[in-house]
Motif scaffolding. Structure first.
Motif, short mmCIF file in Angstrom:
data_model
loop_
_atom_site.label_atom_id
_atom_site.label_comp_id
_atom_site.label_asym_id
_atom_site.label_seq_id
_atom_site.Cartn_x
_atom_site.Cartn_y
_atom_site.Cartn_z
N ARG A 123 0.84 -1.20 0.00
CA ARG A 123 0.00 0.00 0.00
C ARG A 123 0.88 1.25 0.00
O ARG A 123 0.57 2.24 -0.69
N ARG A 178 0.99 4.06 -3.01
CA ARG A 178 0.71 5.47 -2.71
C ARG A 178 1.82 6.38 -3.21
O ARG A 178 1.58 7.54 -3.58
N THR A 230 -1.53 -6.90 -6.57
CA THR A 230 -2.53 -7.43 -5.64
C THR A 230 -2.83 -8.90 -5.94
O THR A 230 -3.00 -9.71 -5.02
N GLY A 277 -6.00 -2.65 1.10
CA GLY A 277 -6.51 -2.16 2.38
C GLY A 277 -7.45 -3.16 3.03
O GLY A 277 -7.41 -3.40 4.24
#
Length: 513
Positions: free
Chosen positions: A151, A155, A218, A267
């Motif tokens: 994550r 970002r 992912t 998340g």
């Protein structure tokens, strides 16, 4: 910060690792902080985007103090471009902290190795034997940290791309933590230092997202979750995640369904992993999936193909040193029992003591030696298919540069396998000496074939796909070496398949060595 000369680094230290992209060297201890140097191979320098490498080096300095701290704690990030005579040769990066190394218990040694996640993707009985014991709570905490780290990367505009257990390492010191290496293979805002590749059994399927995207990261994270709980290098069956609870299991089903639009985000993964608790008590969790080989070394990138399994063959009797010792013990036991036959009160305890010692030491030694062979085989299995794909491409004059790169990586991997085969001590196994000789012969000629095919590919890239080059001497030399190697592999596989299952290992096809 930014650029340094090769001469300014001082004398290069030990070689810490090598692969298709280049070689990593230790640097003098006077360096502060402790650094290592990655020297790119000549082939990689021809396709290297130095602009992207420079941009990656600048990333930490554009971040807040908190983000910079988290990035450098989670990754061996490039630090300085290294030049020689104004030509880029590689880059420096931080030395991987000691906490991300692990000690394994092998036959006659306790080596300290980089804690690559692929070590954890093995059956529980193997992890017990090498004293790499982990429980499901560790698995959950490590995966939660990987999700957190991914994550962070996303970002910051970074994607891993070739995410696999090769470039992900772990720590068992304190709370489970992850650390990424080979960061120059990542993408920065869609730009890449080198052409993107994928590792064996970690390819993105149709619908799994574009390679190097957040979606593909992912998808591969979901594979990691499944395989870490299954103790398996290549399974896509999420049933082992039932031990993490129905919620985690359901996430994996969605993630591996092939529908990128329905895939849960990182998340969501992190939230569920941090909240999950193992279903079974830690001490009762014993999952063994014998369908995949044990891996202790790095597989090479290739295209996934099916692996044929060899038909079972009977075990040939062979009086190795181990079995001769057993026979002697049996004879001694018989004589002993005959001699003390009149002492009935002593027979039971004495015979039990001798009988219990008959097989334990010899079986343990032979089993450990079989484990060593299995480890060597698992490291070599992915290379064969990578070479086959590369040679097929060269013959069609397609993807020449990538094929040359893959053949260079294959040659390096063959050398590692050859070194491991030379170090085998397998005298307690039936036909152990013969198996070792055939394995050494196989890897020697396989490497020679890889090198010949790579030379062929380099000539194709420089001279073009003329008929004389397509059927040139390098290709013919590679074919000859391959034939010799294949014969040795067949001899080895015939012997190994007679004893491997006896020690809990799968039979192998010579085509996967």
């Amino acid at each position: 910060m930014g650029r340094v000369t090769l001469a300014s680094l001082g004398p290069l230290g030990d070689e810490l690792g090598s692969g298709g992209q280049g070689t990593v060297y230790a640097l003098p201890e006077s360096q502060s902080p402790s650094l290592v140097y990655k020297a790119y191979s000549e082939e990689m320098l021809t396709v290297l985007d130095t602009g992207v490498l420079a941009a990656m080096i600048e990333v930490p300095f554009s971040l807040s103090a908190q983000d910079r701290h988290e990035l450098l704690a989670a990754a061996a990030w490039p630090r300085d471009i290294v030049t020689e005579n104004d030509r880029v040769r590689g880059f420096t990066m931080a030395l991987v902290p000691q906490r991300f190394h692990t000690t394994l218990k092998l036959l006659n040694d306790r080596p300290v190795r980089l804690g690559q996640a692929q070590l954890l993707l093995n059956p529980s009985d193997y992890l017990d034997r090498v004293e790499l014991r982990i429980d499901d709570q560790f698995r959950l905490e490590l995966l939660a940290d990987v999700a957190r780290t991914l994550r962070l990367f996303h970002r910051l505009g970074l994607t891993v791309g070739d995410m696999s257990p090769n470039n992900l390492i772990y720590s068992r010191t304190g709370k489970p933590r992850c650390h990424f290496i080979d960061c120059d293979a990542m993408q920065l805002n869609g730009r890449t230092v080198l052409p993107q590749v994928e590792t064996t059994d970690w390819e993105v399927p149709a619908g799994g997202g574009v390679l190097g995207s957040k979606v593909s990261d992912t998808y591969k994270f979901a594979l990691l979750c499944v395989r870490l709980f299954a103790g398996d290098q290549s399974t896509t069956d999420p049933s082992a995640l039932l031990r993490a609870g129905p919620g985690i299991h359901a996430l994996a089903i969605r993630a591996l369904s092939g529908d990128a639009g329905d895939s849960p985000g990182l998340g969501t993964w992190e939230k569920h992993l941090r909240a999950a608790r193992p279903i079974l008590p830690k001490e009762t969790v014993r999952v063994t999936v014998p369908s995949s080989p044990i891996r202790t070394t790095m597989p090479s990138p290739r295209t996934a193909v099916s692996r044929p399994s060899a038909a079972p063959t009977p075990v040939r009797p062979s009086l190795t040193r181990s079995r001769r010792r057993r026979l002697v013990k049996l004879v001694v036991l018989s004589l002993f029992l005959g001699y003390v036959a009149s002492h009935t009160n002593q027979i039971e305890s004495a015979s039990r003591h001798v009988a219990e010692s008959l097989f334990s030491d010899d079986d343990a030694a032979a089993r450990a030696q079989a484990d060593e062979i299995a480890a060597v085989l698992s490291s070599s299995a992915p290379v064969r298919d990578s070479v086959k794909s590369a040679v097929t491409n060269l013959a069609a004059c397609a993807n020449v540069k990538r094929s040359v790169t893959n053949l260079g990586a294959a040659s390096s991997a063959r050398q590692q396998s050859l070194t491991a085969a030379n170090g085998l001590q397998i005298t307690d196994l039936p036909n152990g000496a013969v198996m070792k000789d055939q394995l050494i012969l196989a890897f020697t000629h396989s490497k020679a074939a890889d090198d010949a095919y790579r030379s062929w590919g380099l000539k194709l890239s420089k001279q073009g796909c003329r008929k004389s080059t397509l059927n040139g001497p390098d290709r013919k030399r590679g074919d000859r070496e391959s034939i010799v190697s294949t014969k040795a592999k067949q001899q080895f596989a015939d012997l190994w398949n007679q004893i491997g299952p006896e020690y809990g290992h799968d039979q192998v096809s010579y085509q996967n060595i």
